[in-house]
Design a protein around this motif. Structure first.
Motif, PDB file in Angstrom:
ATOM      1  N   TRP A   4       0.804  -1.167  -0.141  1.00 16.03           N
ATOM      2  CA  TRP A   4      -0.113   0.380   0.409  1.00 16.03           C
ATOM      3  C   TRP A   4       0.689   1.621   0.295  1.00 16.03           C
ATOM      4  CZ3 TRP A   4       0.018   3.700   4.099  1.00 16.03           C
ATOM      5  CH2 TRP A   4       0.922   3.371   4.782  1.00 16.03           C
ATOM      6  N   LYS A   5       1.770   1.278   1.111  1.00 17.03           N
ATOM      7  CA  LYS A   5       3.304   2.290   0.574  1.00 17.03           C
ATOM      8  C   LYS A   5       3.686   2.335  -0.767  1.00 17.03           C
ATOM      9  CE  LYS A   5       3.820   2.994   5.500  1.00 17.03           C
ATOM     10  NZ  LYS A   5       5.839   3.153   6.272  1.00 17.03           N
ATOM     11  N   LEU A   8       0.684   3.746  -2.677  1.00 17.24           N
ATOM     12  CA  LEU A   8       0.539   5.257  -2.672  1.00 17.24           C
ATOM     13  C   LEU A   8       2.015   6.444  -3.500  1.00 17.24           C
ATOM     14  CD1 LEU A   8      -0.809   7.191  -0.323  1.00 17.24           C
ATOM     15  CD2 LEU A   8       1.106   7.070   1.110  1.00 17.24           C
ATOM     16  N   ILE A 123      -6.115   2.538  -2.247  1.00 19.14           N
ATOM     17  CA  ILE A 123      -5.834   3.086  -0.939  1.00 19.14           C
ATOM     18  C   ILE A 123      -6.756   2.793   0.341  1.00 19.14           C
ATOM     19  CG2 ILE A 123      -4.237   4.647   0.426  1.00 19.14           C
ATOM     20  CD1 ILE A 123      -2.710   3.734  -2.090  1.00 19.14           C
ATOM     21  N   GLN A 126      -6.819  -1.020   0.870  1.00 17.03           N
ATOM     22  CA  GLN A 126      -5.903  -1.710   0.709  1.00 17.03           C
ATOM     23  C   GLN A 126      -5.283  -1.473   2.015  1.00 17.03           C
ATOM     24  OE1 GLN A 126      -2.831  -0.843  -2.159  1.00 17.03           O
ATOM     25  NE2 GLN A 126      -2.911  -3.067  -2.898  1.00 17.03           N
ATOM     26  N   THR A 127      -5.003  -0.049   2.361  1.00 21.75           N
ATOM     27  CA  THR A 127      -4.296   0.204   4.387  1.00 21.75           C
ATOM     28  C   THR A 127      -4.878  -0.260   5.312  1.00 21.75           C
ATOM     29  OG1 THR A 127      -3.728   2.515   3.327  1.00 21.75           O
ATOM     30  CG2 THR A 127      -3.706   2.317   5.679  1.00 21.75           C
ATOM     31  N   ASP A 128      -3.868  -0.388   6.286  1.00 22.36           N
ATOM     32  CA  ASP A 128      -4.703  -0.692   7.877  1.00 22.36           C
ATOM     33  C   ASP A 128      -5.436   0.359   7.849  1.00 22.36           C
ATOM     34  OD1 ASP A 128      -2.726  -0.279   9.765  1.00 22.36           O
ATOM     35  OD2 ASP A 128      -1.570  -0.961   7.831  1.00 22.36           O
ATOM     36  N   HIS A 131      -2.994   3.291   9.718  1.00 19.45           N
ATOM     37  CA  HIS A 131      -2.540   3.870   8.774  1.00 19.45           C
ATOM     38  C   HIS A 131      -2.975   4.724   7.872  1.00 19.45           C
ATOM     39  CE1 HIS A 131       0.885   0.663  10.334  1.00 19.45           C
ATOM     40  NE2 HIS A 131       1.470   2.171  10.438  1.00 19.45           N
ATOM     41  N   ALA A 132      -5.204   4.363   7.838  1.00 16.70           N
ATOM     42  CA  ALA A 132      -5.947   4.857   7.303  1.00 16.70           C
ATOM     43  C   ALA A 132      -5.764   6.751   6.973  1.00 16.70           C
ATOM     44  CB  ALA A 132      -7.080   4.644   7.487  1.00 16.70           C
ATOM     45  N   ALA A 135      -2.714   7.970   5.464  1.00 17.70           N
ATOM     46  CA  ALA A 135      -2.452   7.304   4.124  1.00 17.70           C
ATOM     47  C   ALA A 135      -3.178   8.133   3.322  1.00 17.70           C
ATOM     48  CB  ALA A 135      -2.279   5.864   3.571  1.00 17.70           C
TER      49      ALA A 135
END
Length: 406
Positions: A4-5, A8, A123, A126-128, A131-132, A135
């Motif tokens: 995801w990073k 991003l 994003i 996919q992001t947990d 960290h949403a 992100a």
């Protein structure tokens, strides 16, 4: 580095380029229409308004449609479709033989939009949870910053490289975005819903309908606030100074809020992760509204630039908070479609803000634009406090009581 990073980073560049591509034509359009053979000033103004506004109106219509397609077939195909399509269409604008073709290409640009919607959905899904906020905060800076800095870039390129090359360079930037998406974005897409076909079906499956509408309205009003001063800032600068660097000072006023947004959004996104997006949203709406009031009283260019920068810091916490809330209350199978409607609200806000600012300036005064925009933000802050903040807090208290009883 997590997938995801990596996604991003690619999406940020693509959304930044898209924001530039959508907005860089603003200072160039009247000059290009004159270059295409239109000489009457009234006709140039009228055709410029049609060419500029039509793109955003069609973008508002088609964003939910492409969001729906993304939910069915994946987000990466939508990223590739939009970036390649915009690269070709914007590049072709440099070859337009007349105004009719230019307006037709602007209409087509609005139809093939959808890059930002697909990026946000990708994003967000996919992001947990941890960290949403960071992100989505980081991602939100791309489109807003690109849209605000775009007019400055467009003016600079047209002055130093020629009008047609503005379109060629922007198209090339979108082509780079296409190839970076093709080679570096990773997505393992699994369709989880096959029955939702109509807008009514989507609406019936949204659990928090009132809250969702409130978030859409907030996105709309925020975008109006960002763009309400765009039609009047150059004229206003002319009232504040007799400097020969009027264009530069106006560009700095445009870009100040975009730069501040880049700085603040990731940090305020992290704050949303810690204390809750609803709290950040309410605080920033009231702060943004209050910061518009002194902008109507400035007497020097540096004062306006400084206040626009401070406004950008507060605005950096608003769109990430809206996106975080949408992500939390929306079923995974509908994420693309709901983000598509949110993006439609923003596109309508761009168009509405530009028209709104010009009309207020014409009927009242330029300074009144800042006061009326402040009132809109403050009223929206009260509504969000009543419909979002209190509701989310009440739900949190109920959950806490249930946990204590267990």
């Amino acid at each position: 580095m997590p997938i995801w990073k990596k996604n991003l980073v690619v999406c940020w560049f693509g959304m930044f380029a898209t924001g530039i591509g959508m907005s860089q034509i603003a200072p160039v359009l009247p000059l290009y229409i004159r270059h295409l053979g239109v000489t009457h000033e009234a006709a140039i103004a009228q055709l410029s308004g049609i060419a500029f506004g039509s793109t955003f109106i069609l973008s508002a219509i088609f964003s939910p449609i492409w969001g729906s397609v993304a939910d069915k077939f994946g987000r990466k195909p939508m990223l590739l479709r939009a970036s390649l399509g915009m690269a070709v269409v914007i590049g072709c604008m440099g070859f337009a033989p007349n105004v009719a073709v230019l307006i037709g290409l602007r209409l087509l640009q609005g139809v093939i939009t959808g890059y930002s919607t697909a990026c946000t959905t990708l994003i967000a899904t996919q992001t947990d949870q941890e960290h949403a906020g960071w992100a989505l905060g980081t991602l939100s800076t791309a489109n807003i910053a690109g849209s605000l800095i775009g007019p400055l870039i467009g003016g600079f390129l047209s002055e130093h490289f020629g009008l047609q090359n503005v379109f060629f360079m922007t198209g090339s930037l979108m082509m780079v975005s296409f190839f970076t998406t093709l080679f570096f974005v990773k997505e393992s897409f699994k369709r989880t819903d096959k029955k939702v076909r109509h807008a009514k079906d989507i609406w019936n499956q949204i659990p928090e309908k009132g809250l969702t509408v409130t978030l859409f309205v907030t996105a709309f009003i925020l975008t109006i606030a960002l763009y309400s001063v765009e039609p009047v800032v150059t004229v206003f600068m002319g009232h504040l100074t007799s400097s020969s660097h009027l264009a530069l000072l106006s560009g700095l006023a445009f870009s100040a809020s975009g730069l501040a947004n880049i700085i603040a959004a990731p940090r305020l996104g992290k704050l949303s992760d810690r204390i809750g997006a609803h709290k950040v949203m309410v605080m920033m709406l009231f702060t943004a509204g209050l910061l518009f009031i002194p902008q109507g009283f400035v007497t020097a260019p540096w004062q306006l630039i400084a206040l626009r920068f401070l406004f950008g810091l507060t605005a950096g916490g608003l769109m990430p908070s809206v996106n975080i809330m949408i992500r939390k209350i929306t079923p995974a199978a509908l994420t693309g479609r709901v983000f598509g409607f949110s993006m439609s609200a923003m596109y309508l806000g761009v168009f509405g803000g530009s028209v709104f600012g010009g009309q207020i300036a014409a009927w009242l005064s330029i300074r009144a634009v800042f006061f009326v925009t402040a009132a809109l933000l403050l009223m929206n802050g009260l509504w969000v406090y009543w419909r979002v903040y209190r509701q989310v807090n009440a739900q949190a208290i109920r959950i806490q009581h249930l946990n204590e009883e267990r």
